[in-house]
Design a protein around this motif. Structure first.
Motif, PDB file in Angstrom:
ATOM      1  N   LEU A 181       0.855  -1.349  -0.069  1.00  0.00           N
ATOM      2  CA  LEU A 181      -0.017  -0.130  -0.087  1.00  0.00           C
ATOM      3  C   LEU A 181       0.885   1.283   0.123  1.00  0.00           C
ATOM      4  CD1 LEU A 181      -3.058  -0.879   2.536  1.00  0.00           C
ATOM      5  CD2 LEU A 181      -2.971  -0.658  -0.058  1.00  0.00           C
ATOM      6  N   PRO A 182       1.887   1.392   0.951  1.00  0.00           N
ATOM      7  CA  PRO A 182       2.507   2.823   0.832  1.00  0.00           C
ATOM      8  C   PRO A 182       3.251   3.055  -0.496  1.00  0.00           C
ATOM      9  CG  PRO A 182       3.191   1.444   2.742  1.00  0.00           C
ATOM     10  CD  PRO A 182       2.494   0.623   1.711  1.00  0.00           C
ATOM     11  N   MET A 183       3.727   1.794  -1.365  1.00  0.00           N
ATOM     12  CA  MET A 183       4.251   2.191  -2.618  1.00  0.00           C
ATOM     13  C   MET A 183       3.099   3.059  -3.467  1.00  0.00           C
ATOM     14  SD  MET A 183       6.551  -0.861  -3.296  1.00  0.00           S
ATOM     15  CE  MET A 183       5.785  -2.250  -2.640  1.00  0.00           C
ATOM     16  N   LEU A 184       1.981   2.929  -3.263  1.00  0.00           N
ATOM     17  CA  LEU A 184       0.962   3.426  -4.209  1.00  0.00           C
ATOM     18  C   LEU A 184       1.281   5.039  -4.210  1.00  0.00           C
ATOM     19  CD1 LEU A 184      -2.395   1.676  -3.425  1.00  0.00           C
ATOM     20  CD2 LEU A 184      -0.770   1.317  -5.556  1.00  0.00           C
ATOM     21  N   ILE A 185       1.664   5.576  -2.968  1.00  0.00           N
ATOM     22  CA  ILE A 185       2.082   6.772  -2.828  1.00  0.00           C
ATOM     23  C   ILE A 185       2.883   7.454  -4.076  1.00  0.00           C
ATOM     24  CG2 ILE A 185       2.909   8.755  -1.525  1.00  0.00           C
ATOM     25  CD1 ILE A 185       1.699   7.107   0.795  1.00  0.00           C
ATOM     26  N   VAL A 186       3.791   6.709  -4.235  1.00  0.00           N
ATOM     27  CA  VAL A 186       4.980   7.065  -5.159  1.00  0.00           C
ATOM     28  C   VAL A 186       4.816   6.575  -6.753  1.00  0.00           C
ATOM     29  CG1 VAL A 186       6.645   7.535  -3.490  1.00  0.00           C
ATOM     30  CG2 VAL A 186       6.730   5.238  -4.421  1.00  0.00           C
ATOM     31  N   MET A 187       3.679   5.541  -6.871  1.00  0.00           N
ATOM     32  CA  MET A 187       3.633   4.960  -8.110  1.00  0.00           C
ATOM     33  C   MET A 187       2.435   5.661  -8.958  1.00  0.00           C
ATOM     34  SD  MET A 187       3.974   0.907  -7.209  1.00  0.00           S
ATOM     35  CE  MET A 187       3.849   0.428  -8.837  1.00  0.00           C
ATOM     36  N   ILE A 188       1.557   6.451  -8.043  1.00  0.00           N
ATOM     37  CA  ILE A 188       0.532   7.360  -8.816  1.00  0.00           C
ATOM     38  C   ILE A 188       0.786   8.632  -8.513  1.00  0.00           C
ATOM     39  CG2 ILE A 188      -1.187   5.088  -8.523  1.00  0.00           C
ATOM     40  CD1 ILE A 188      -2.431   6.683  -6.082  1.00  0.00           C
ATOM     41  N   GLY A 189      -0.060   9.370  -9.219  1.00  0.00           N
ATOM     42  CA  GLY A 189       0.001  10.972  -9.236  1.00  0.00           C
ATOM     43  C   GLY A 189       1.032  11.599  -9.993  1.00  0.00           C
ATOM     44  N   LYS A 190       1.587  12.959  -9.574  1.00  0.00           N
ATOM     45  CA  LYS A 190       2.670  13.606 -10.018  1.00  0.00           C
ATOM     46  C   LYS A 190       3.680  12.930  -9.766  1.00  0.00           C
ATOM     47  CE  LYS A 190       3.983  18.259 -10.914  1.00  0.00           C
ATOM     48  NZ  LYS A 190       3.795  19.506 -10.470  1.00  0.00           N
ATOM     49  N   ASN A 191       4.797  13.005 -10.803  1.00  0.00           N
ATOM     50  CA  ASN A 191       6.307  12.697 -10.470  1.00  0.00           C
ATOM     51  C   ASN A 191       6.106  11.081 -10.162  1.00  0.00           C
ATOM     52  OD1 ASN A 191       7.337  15.064 -11.087  1.00  0.00           O
ATOM     53  ND2 ASN A 191       6.835  15.751  -8.967  1.00  0.00           N
ATOM     54  N   ARG A 192       5.508  10.189 -10.498  1.00  0.00           N
ATOM     55  CA  ARG A 192       5.396   8.872 -10.018  1.00  0.00           C
ATOM     56  C   ARG A 192       6.735   8.011 -10.563  1.00  0.00           C
ATOM     57  NH1 ARG A 192       1.137   9.296 -13.965  1.00  0.00           N
ATOM     58  NH2 ARG A 192       1.562   8.199 -15.800  1.00  0.00           N
ATOM     59  N   ILE A 193       7.100   7.150  -9.559  1.00  0.00           N
ATOM     60  CA  ILE A 193       8.399   6.465 -10.277  1.00  0.00           C
ATOM     61  C   ILE A 193       7.654   4.961  -9.901  1.00  0.00           C
ATOM     62  CG2 ILE A 193       9.885   7.877  -9.242  1.00  0.00           C
ATOM     63  CD1 ILE A 193      10.127   6.248  -6.700  1.00  0.00           C
ATOM     64  N   PHE A 194       8.735   4.060 -10.492  1.00  0.00           N
ATOM     65  CA  PHE A 194       8.172   2.525 -10.567  1.00  0.00           C
ATOM     66  C   PHE A 194       9.415   1.917  -9.847  1.00  0.00           C
ATOM     67  CE2 PHE A 194       8.606  -1.656 -12.536  1.00  0.00           C
ATOM     68  CZ  PHE A 194       7.414  -2.200 -11.962  1.00  0.00           C
ATOM     69  N   PRO A 195       9.192   1.287  -8.551  1.00  0.00           N
ATOM     70  CA  PRO A 195      10.046   1.152  -7.688  1.00  0.00           C
ATOM     71  C   PRO A 195      11.054  -0.083  -8.145  1.00  0.00           C
ATOM     72  CG  PRO A 195       8.031   1.058  -6.446  1.00  0.00           C
ATOM     73  CD  PRO A 195       7.639   1.244  -8.218  1.00  0.00           C
ATOM     74  N   LEU A 196      10.714  -0.837  -9.237  1.00  0.00           N
ATOM     75  CA  LEU A 196      11.522  -1.732  -9.716  1.00  0.00           C
ATOM     76  C   LEU A 196      12.485  -1.420 -10.858  1.00  0.00           C
ATOM     77  CD1 LEU A 196       9.325  -5.071  -9.747  1.00  0.00           C
ATOM     78  CD2 LEU A 196      11.242  -4.619  -8.225  1.00  0.00           C
ATOM     79  N   SER A 197      12.682  -0.182 -10.902  1.00  0.00           N
ATOM     80  CA  SER A 197      13.752   0.495 -11.690  1.00  0.00           C
ATOM     81  C   SER A 197      14.567   1.360 -11.058  1.00  0.00           C
ATOM     82  CB  SER A 197      12.966   1.117 -13.033  1.00  0.00           C
ATOM     83  OG  SER A 197      12.287   2.232 -12.623  1.00  0.00           O
ATOM     84  N   PRO A 198      15.806   1.680 -11.285  1.00  0.00           N
ATOM     85  CA  PRO A 198      16.327   1.166 -12.511  1.00  0.00           C
ATOM     86  C   PRO A 198      16.991  -0.352 -12.562  1.00  0.00           C
ATOM     87  CG  PRO A 198      18.041   2.489 -11.441  1.00  0.00           C
ATOM     88  CD  PRO A 198      16.479   2.380 -10.598  1.00  0.00           C
ATOM     89  N   ALA A 199      17.014  -0.941 -13.733  1.00  0.00           N
ATOM     90  CA  ALA A 199      17.636  -2.260 -13.799  1.00  0.00           C
ATOM     91  C   ALA A 199      18.521  -2.246 -14.806  1.00  0.00           C
ATOM     92  CB  ALA A 199      16.375  -3.179 -14.023  1.00  0.00           C
ATOM     93  N   LYS A 200      19.667  -1.778 -14.644  1.00  0.00           N
ATOM     94  CA  LYS A 200      20.619  -1.584 -15.601  1.00  0.00           C
ATOM     95  C   LYS A 200      21.461  -2.865 -16.142  1.00  0.00           C
ATOM     96  CE  LYS A 200      25.032   0.817 -16.811  1.00  0.00           C
ATOM     97  NZ  LYS A 200      26.141   1.705 -16.416  1.00  0.00           N
ATOM     98  N   SER A 201      21.257  -3.461 -17.324  1.00  0.00           N
ATOM     99  CA  SER A 201      22.003  -4.712 -17.543  1.00  0.00           C
ATOM    100  C   SER A 201      23.535  -4.810 -17.352  1.00  0.00           C
ATOM    101  CB  SER A 201      21.781  -4.924 -19.098  1.00  0.00           C
ATOM    102  OG  SER A 201      22.437  -4.053 -19.951  1.00  0.00           O
ATOM    103  N   MET A 202      24.012  -5.902 -16.675  1.00  0.00           N
ATOM    104  CA  MET A 202      25.309  -6.028 -16.444  1.00  0.00           C
ATOM    105  C   MET A 202      25.897  -7.408 -16.614  1.00  0.00           C
ATOM    106  SD  MET A 202      24.663  -5.498 -12.332  1.00  0.00           S
ATOM    107  CE  MET A 202      26.329  -5.507 -11.974  1.00  0.00           C
ATOM    108  N   ARG A 203      27.105  -7.653 -16.767  1.00  0.00           N
ATOM    109  CA  ARG A 203      27.548  -8.989 -17.099  1.00  0.00           C
ATOM    110  C   ARG A 203      27.268 -10.014 -16.013  1.00  0.00           C
ATOM    111  NH1 ARG A 203      33.669  -7.908 -17.702  1.00  0.00           N
ATOM    112  NH2 ARG A 203      33.708 -10.205 -17.662  1.00  0.00           N
ATOM    113  N   GLY A 204      27.164 -11.129 -16.361  1.00  0.00           N
ATOM    114  CA  GLY A 204      26.818 -12.207 -15.150  1.00  0.00           C
ATOM    115  C   GLY A 204      27.939 -12.323 -14.140  1.00  0.00           C
ATOM    116  N   SER A 205      28.942 -12.307 -14.688  1.00  0.00           N
ATOM    117  CA  SER A 205      30.106 -12.459 -13.693  1.00  0.00           C
ATOM    118  C   SER A 205      30.386 -11.225 -12.555  1.00  0.00           C
ATOM    119  CB  SER A 205      31.574 -12.564 -14.305  1.00  0.00           C
ATOM    120  OG  SER A 205      31.663 -11.606 -15.124  1.00  0.00           O
ATOM    121  N   THR A 206      30.056 -10.046 -13.137  1.00  0.00           N
ATOM    122  CA  THR A 206      30.083  -8.719 -12.125  1.00  0.00           C
ATOM    123  C   THR A 206      28.783  -8.762 -11.393  1.00  0.00           C
ATOM    124  OG1 THR A 206      31.029  -7.632 -14.044  1.00  0.00           O
ATOM    125  CG2 THR A 206      29.716  -6.250 -12.181  1.00  0.00           C
ATOM    126  N   ALA A 207      27.769  -9.309 -11.524  1.00  0.00           N
ATOM    127  CA  ALA A 207      26.523  -9.298 -10.961  1.00  0.00           C
ATOM    128  C   ALA A 207      26.737 -10.470  -9.787  1.00  0.00           C
ATOM    129  CB  ALA A 207      25.244  -9.680 -11.720  1.00  0.00           C
TER     130      ALA A 207
END
Length: 336
Positions: free
Chosen positions: A93-119
């Protein structure tokens, strides 16, 4: 700057807002937003559980003494399913505060790709620090106990069955890794990043640790929160801290269940050896991760005009944020 003062075309001079004051106003707005999210989190975690249990009691699904009985007076599976559902709702429920309305964000981003060995090295390094944090925390708690600070025991939710193990793995490892990282790294840390990555990491770690509301977990959670925040910032990939969080909690659950099959007098030694081994291996992997990626590991360039003291000053003057911190501290003290 000149602006119209009336309908006859006369103008009066309005001095421009100093950059520092403008930034303080923006930071205050962000702090109010985060504080509101934390208050919703507190409210749902404290109220939803009671409401759901009372509703199930009225429906006859739970016994009449469920609120005071161990595991609600039901079998392990039923209790874990109810607990998981309430926990997911409370964290979601608390995440709805930042996922809707003005200046909304998606909590599962960013997800920059990286090499498997580095990860892999980054995740293993994070786990190593988490294991080392267990050792540090044990000394902190032992020190506090010398001054009469009581450390409450963790509620027991495990029974010696494969079903209970899988349910606990889901409840204690999968859900917290995903939902808590979305809230505290994907939302809290991300919202404060424009005021400095170091500042954002500290704030997210502080709120993450206080959220646990248990003196046994707060020191550990703060150290781990710093590591998870750092990994999130330097990799720009939230799935790295999610995996570290999952493995750390999963190891804890797995060791508890392995303890069912060991002689009682050897359990403590077994836990200690596993933690030390994972800490050594993980810290070594973390060192390799840093050395091989040293040219890419850096915080975002500093853009804030405020000192660190001014930033924390604004933060603690935001009513919703301050109230949330005070409530977290009171809940912790009440549980001691």
């Amino acid at each position: 700057m000149y602006t119209p003062s009336n309908g006859f075309g006369y103008y009066h001079y309005v001095p421009p807002v100093p950059p520092q004051e403008a930034e303080k106003k923006k930071l205050r707005s962000t702090a109010l937003r985060v504080g509101t999210m934390l208050l919703v989190l507190i409210g749902t975690m404290q109220i939803v559980y009671t409401v759901v249990v009372l509703a199930l009691m009225v429906a006859g699904i739970l016994p009449k003494d469920a609120l005071t009985a161990d595991m609600l007076g039901v079998d392990n599976r039923t209790f874990l399913l109810i607990y998981s559902a309430v926990y997911a709702l409370s964290m979601g429920l608390p995440m709805l505060i930042v996922m809707i309305g003005k200046n909304r964000i998606f909590p599962l981003s960013p997800a920059k790709s990286m090499r498997g060995s580095t990860a892999f090295l980054g995740i293993l390094g994070g786990v190593g620090v988490c294991m080392a944090a267990n050792i540090v925390t044990s000394y902190i708690l032992a020190f506090l106990e010398q001054f009469g600070v009581t450390v409450p025991e963790t509620p027991q939710m495990m029974v010696n069955t494969p079903e209970s193990y899988l349910l606990n793995l889901f409840t204690i490892a999968v859900l917290p890794a995903l939902l808590e990282e979305m809230v505290f790294r994907g939302c809290v840390l991300r919202l404060f990043r424009s005021y400095g990555d170091g500042f954002a990491i500290i704030v997210s770690a502080l709120t993450f640790s206080l959220m646990h509301g248990n003196i046994r977990q707060i020191p550990f959670a703060f150290i781990v929160g710093l590591v998870l925040g750092w990994l999130y910032v330097v990799t720009n990939n939230i799935w790295i801290p999610i995996m570290v969080h999952f493995i750390n909690n999963g190891v804890s659950v797995s060791m508890e269940y392995l303890g069912f099959f060991l002689p009682e007098e050897t359990v403590g030694v077994f836990y200690t050896l596993i933690i030390i081994a994972l800490a050594i291996i993980g810290l070594g992997a973390g060192l390799v991760f840093i050395l091989t990626n040293r040219h890419n590991i850096r915080f975002a360039p500093k853009t804030t005009t405020l000192t660190i003291g001014e930033r924390f000053g604004v933060l603690m003057k935001a009513p919703t944020f301050l109230i949330a911190i005070i409530i977290y501290i009171l809940l912790t003290l009440m549980g001691m």
